[in-house]
Design a protein around this motif. Structure first.
Motif, PDB file in Angstrom:
ATOM      1  N   ASN A 195       2.039 -12.248 -25.030  1.00  0.00           N
ATOM      2  CA  ASN A 195       1.244 -11.845 -23.884  1.00  0.00           C
ATOM      3  C   ASN A 195       0.806 -13.098 -23.128  1.00  0.00           C
ATOM      4  O   ASN A 195       0.169 -13.978 -23.693  1.00  0.00           O
ATOM      5  N   GLN A 198      10.424  -5.537 -35.725  1.00  0.00           N
ATOM      6  CA  GLN A 198      10.205  -4.945 -34.404  1.00  0.00           C
ATOM      7  C   GLN A 198       9.267  -3.743 -34.425  1.00  0.00           C
ATOM      8  O   GLN A 198       9.111  -3.051 -33.410  1.00  0.00           O
ATOM      9  N   LEU A 222       4.646   0.097 -29.478  1.00  0.00           N
ATOM     10  CA  LEU A 222       3.947  -0.143 -28.223  1.00  0.00           C
ATOM     11  C   LEU A 222       4.755   0.400 -27.048  1.00  0.00           C
ATOM     12  O   LEU A 222       4.189   0.981 -26.110  1.00  0.00           O
ATOM     13  N   GLU A 223       6.069   0.254 -27.086  1.00  0.00           N
ATOM     14  CA  GLU A 223       6.927   0.797 -26.031  1.00  0.00           C
ATOM     15  C   GLU A 223       6.791   2.320 -25.956  1.00  0.00           C
ATOM     16  O   GLU A 223       6.658   2.897 -24.859  1.00  0.00           O
ATOM     17  N   MET A 279       7.923 -11.556 -27.192  1.00  0.00           N
ATOM     18  CA  MET A 279       6.849 -10.626 -26.871  1.00  0.00           C
ATOM     19  C   MET A 279       5.471 -11.282 -26.899  1.00  0.00           C
ATOM     20  O   MET A 279       4.544 -10.816 -27.542  1.00  0.00           O
ATOM     21  N   GLN A 335       6.400  -3.766 -31.713  1.00  0.00           N
ATOM     22  CA  GLN A 335       7.006  -3.785 -30.380  1.00  0.00           C
ATOM     23  C   GLN A 335       7.539  -2.407 -30.010  1.00  0.00           C
ATOM     24  O   GLN A 335       7.306  -1.904 -28.904  1.00  0.00           O
ATOM     25  N   ARG A 336       8.268  -1.776 -30.930  1.00  0.00           N
ATOM     26  CA  ARG A 336       8.842  -0.457 -30.654  1.00  0.00           C
ATOM     27  C   ARG A 336       7.745   0.599 -30.492  1.00  0.00           C
ATOM     28  O   ARG A 336       7.830   1.474 -29.621  1.00  0.00           O
ATOM     29  N   GLN A 343       5.902 -10.351 -36.715  1.00  0.00           N
ATOM     30  CA  GLN A 343       6.371  -9.331 -35.786  1.00  0.00           C
ATOM     31  C   GLN A 343       6.878  -9.979 -34.495  1.00  0.00           C
ATOM     32  O   GLN A 343       6.418 -11.050 -34.091  1.00  0.00           O
ATOM     33  N   THR A 344       7.825  -9.318 -33.844  1.00  0.00           N
ATOM     34  CA  THR A 344       8.307  -9.824 -32.563  1.00  0.00           C
ATOM     35  C   THR A 344       7.218  -9.750 -31.494  1.00  0.00           C
ATOM     36  O   THR A 344       7.249 -10.503 -30.529  1.00  0.00           O
ATOM     37  N   LEU A 345       6.281  -8.838 -31.659  1.00  0.00           N
ATOM     38  CA  LEU A 345       5.110  -8.794 -30.790  1.00  0.00           C
ATOM     39  C   LEU A 345       4.089  -9.777 -31.339  1.00  0.00           C
ATOM     40  O   LEU A 345       3.520  -9.569 -32.406  1.00  0.00           O
ATOM     41  N   GLN A 346       3.841 -10.860 -30.606  1.00  0.00           N
ATOM     42  CA  GLN A 346       2.976 -11.919 -31.121  1.00  0.00           C
ATOM     43  C   GLN A 346       1.517 -11.755 -30.744  1.00  0.00           C
ATOM     44  O   GLN A 346       0.651 -12.362 -31.387  1.00  0.00           O
ATOM     45  N   SER A 347       1.227 -11.013 -29.705  1.00  0.00           N
ATOM     46  CA  SER A 347      -0.151 -10.915 -29.215  1.00  0.00           C
ATOM     47  C   SER A 347      -0.949  -9.951 -30.082  1.00  0.00           C
ATOM     48  O   SER A 347      -1.383  -8.879 -29.650  1.00  0.00           O
TER      49      SER A 347
END
Length: 332
Positions: A20, A119, A125-126, A18, A122-123, A50-54
């Motif tokens: 950006n 996650q 944000l989805e 994840m 990430q979850r 976190q899996t979302l890095q940005s």
């Protein structure tokens, strides 16, 4: 305000998904803290992995605290920013400072003594990107760690068109954790928190007060990630503002926000939030005044009367033991 910025350098752990492509910050994580260096470091690590890095992680040290500065300086990830305030301004003021410093489109709050599962962002944000609301407030279930074991909260999600005050305060069962939104699960647009910041005069219940205010605005709605995405360390041994027993403060708070809650929620708050605190300290002189408060300004239901009497007549430890037994049976 003179604020000292302490930027730290990068060393990261594993390669996460994840990212950006434009390297733009999507989410700003805001963590207020004071005098709990090792605990806040644990929370920071769960945000950075976190899996979302940005993302960026902004720790607001609420007043001079060199030990916390030293501990956090050992985390060498450029996404971490530490802001040390010259004086203590309280949790809401610290969070508002973090929002002003944020570069991301989205804000995620994290209490310094809580943790996130990988996650979580990430979850959320989805869910936010797929929401039909202009300003979704995305929460999630969480794992409540107590001395009696682990519990997944909330047990139910809000019903369609259910007032948020009733979801939070009007309990339909004898056990807590039925409906709740924990601060460390709140994920929201920066634009909304900028327009409607947290009320800094409150040192407790400030997250509830903010949720009640924003939920009344057109275009704002609460969404949920149904899976648990955070760990709430609710042990009574940990020093945290939510553990302070001050039932009179809570009564003054609900009176000041009466225009934001339904009568049913008002009675529920007295029965399940104020009454346990009053009974815990044996303040029996409050028995009839609190009951009258719930009758006069609220809408007392049979379940509220039962809860009210239960809180007064049965010790907290006994109620926790019964809850633990029934919850384990429910799980099996």
């Amino acid at each position: 305000m003179n604020i000292e910025y302490l930027q730290v350098e990068k060393v990261t752990t594993q390669k996460l998904a994840m990212v950006n492509e434009s390297n733009q910050t999507i989410v700003s994580v805001v963590i207020p803290t004071r005098n709990r260096p090792q605990i806040v470091a644990r929370g920071v690590i769960t945000a950075l992995t976190q899996t979302l890095q940005s993302i960026e992680v902004i720790v607001i040290i609420d007043g001079p605290d060199q030990e916390t500065v030293n501990v956090l300086s050992q985390i060498t990830d450029p996404r971490l920013r530490v802001v040390e305030l010259p004086k203590n301004i309280g949790p809401s003021g610290a969070r508002n400072t973090g929002v002003r410093e944020a570069k991301g489109t989205w804000i995620a709050f994290l209490d310094d003594d809580d943790e996130w599962l990988p996650q979580k962002l990430q979850r959320q944000l989805e869910v936010a990107n797929n929401s039909h609301y202009d300003f979704p407030v995305v929460a999630s279930r969480f794992i409540s760690q107590t001395q009696k074991g682990e519990f997944i909260c909330p047990r139910r999600l809000p019903k369609l068109s259910e007032p948020i005050s009733e979801y939070l305060f009007a309990r339909n069962s004898f056990f807590k954790g039925e409906g709740c939104i924990q601060t460390s699960t709140i994920f929201v647009k920066k634009e909304l928190v900028q327009k409607i910041p947290l009320e800094e005069k409150f040192y407790r219940h400030e997250d509830w007060e903010w949720l009640l205010r924003v939920s009344a605005i057109e275009g704002v709605g609460v969404e949920f990630v149904p899976e648990p995405m955070a760990i709430w360390h609710s042990e009574m041994g940990i020093k945290r503002l939510s553990n302070i027993n001050d039932w009179q403060y809570s009564l003054d708070w609900i009176r000041s926000t009466r225009n934001l809650v339904t009568p049913k929620a008002y009675s529920g708050f007295i029965a399940t939030i104020i009454t346990p605190s009053a009974s815990l300290v044996g303040d029996w002189k409050a028995f009839f005044p609190l009951l009258w408060e719930a009758i006069r300004w609220g809408k007392l239901r049979p379940i509220d009367i039962c809860l009210y009497l239960t809180m007064w007549l049965f010790p907290q430890q006994f109620r926790q033991q019964v809850r633990s037994i029934f919850t384990k049976k429910f799980k099996t």
